[in-house]
Scaffold this active site. Structure first.
Site, PDB file in Angstrom:
ATOM      1  N   LYS A   1      47.906  28.489  30.460  1.00 33.34           N
ATOM      2  CA  LYS A   1      47.224  29.706  30.929  1.00 33.34           C
ATOM      3  C   LYS A   1      46.949  30.663  29.762  1.00 33.34           C
ATOM      4  CE  LYS A   1      46.874  28.944  35.420  1.00 33.34           C
ATOM      5  NZ  LYS A   1      45.569  28.496  35.969  1.00 33.34           N
TER       6      LYS A   1
ATOM      7  N   TYR B   1      57.773  27.670  35.015  1.00 31.99           N
ATOM      8  CA  TYR B   1      56.307  27.599  34.844  1.00 31.99           C
ATOM      9  C   TYR B   1      55.967  26.864  33.536  1.00 31.99           C
ATOM     10  CZ  TYR B   1      51.471  28.969  35.796  1.00 31.99           C
ATOM     11  OH  TYR B   1      50.121  28.964  36.085  1.00 31.99           O
TER      12      TYR B   1
END
Ligand code: NAD
Ligand code: 0WE
Length: 276
Positions: free
Chosen positions: A171, A164
């Site tokens: 995020k 990720y």
């Protein structure tokens, strides 16, 4: 999705808002749009370029929307045009849904420290985090007091999820931005929240390396031992965007079958599912 019947009602009656991030029928933004429409909301949509208009136009029409704006969030001109369209059409809006993320494919594999480039970092943070600040500011300028905004985030911001990588950093910035936006807009009665969804099979989750392992592991290790249902995400969005969500702001709300709450799963289901 467990079923297509989004609970109907009047929680969003008389409210108007913008949905950013529908690419196709599997998009999380589309589940949210359908739930809001089923509760009486009037919707406008943005889409990213002509290629996606073919997919988004029939979806918008099916919920009675005729307002579609071509909007790449990296374009100031397209952002201006989108919010000018809303102002001309409605004058005021009541809510904003932001469900947009992107990092270059080369940034989403292998070693974070080795593979994250300056340009890759900038672009991931620009598209996936700054775009919420930018859209939120523009939306707030035409938002009624008592309005609300929601963005979509993922646990990779709080803890390491293999591959990720820079999206996790983006995020984290998005969640922090949510809190600062909540502080700025709170005095006007505008609430700003994030929903941290578990893995869902959408375009953005397709073709990620280790995808099969990730979905299987998440199902096995979640408290509910099941995949995240986009209807649950849509329900959370309805709560946060309607007056049910009064006094809730600056929050990151997990909708992930309880995966975030588990430090170590029971051995048996995990082993069975990893071996199966
Ligand atoms: P999706 O592919 O359906 O939606 C992603 C959207 O981002 C697309 O509509 C795409 O057009 C848009 N987008 C990307 N770059 C853009 C740009 N420059 N300008 C305008 N739009 C742009 O996938 P999704 O899973 O529904 O993703 C929606 C949100 O949910 C994302 O923020 C994602 O990070 C988040 N999320 C997804 C999952 C998951 O497992 N699918 C889990 C948690 C959070
Ligand atoms: O936020 C996301 C994915 C966002 C995303 C997806 C892509 C795929 C295609 C951003 N940029 C791109 N760029 C592309 O070129 N999710 C929460 C879904 C997701 O993506 C992962 C995950 C999960 C979960 C990537 C690696 C590991 C886990």
């Amino acid at each position: 999705m467990s079923d297509q019947n989004f609970p109907t009602g009047t929680l969003m009656a008389g409210k108007r808002g913008l949905i950013m991030g529908v690419a196709n029928k599997n998009s999380i933004a589309w589940a949210i749009a359908r739930q809001l429409a089923a509760q009486g909301a009037e919707l406008a949509f943005t889409y990213q370029g002509d290629k996606l208009l073919r997919r988004v136009a029939p979806l918008a029409e099916s919920v009675g929307s005729d307002t579609l704006c071509d909007c790449d969030v990296t374009s100031d001109d397209q952002m201006d045009a989108t919010f000018n369209t809303l102002k001309d059409k409605w004058g005021k809006i009541d809510f904003l849904v932001h469900a947009i993320a992107f990092a270059g494919k080369d940034q989403l594999a292998g070693s974070f420290i080795e593979n994250t480039t300056r340009d890759g970092f900038k672009s991931a943070l620009d598209i996936s985090a700054y775009s919420f600040v930018d859209a939120g500011r523009r939306a707030s300028e035409i938002m009624n007091n008592g309005g609300a905004m929601v963005t979509l985030t993922y646990l990779g911001s709080e803890r390491v999820v293999p591959n990720y990588n820079v999206m996790g950093v983006a995020k984290a910035a998005l969640e922090a931005s949510t809190r600062y936006m909540a502080a700025d807009l709170g005095p006007r009665g505008i609430r700003v929240n994030a929903i941290s969804a578990g893995p869902i099979k959408t375009l953005a989750a397709a073709g990620i390396g280790s995808g099969r392992h990730m979905f299987r592991f998440n199902k096995a290790a979640a408290a509910m031992q099941d995949h995240t249902d986009p209807m649950g995400v849509a329900g959370a969005a309805l709560y946060l965007l309607s007056d049910l969500g009064l006094s809730c702001t600056g929050e990151t709300h997990h909708v992930d079958g309880g995966f975030h709450a588990i430090a170590m799963p029971q051995e048996t289901p995990l082993r069975e599912s990893l071996e199966g």
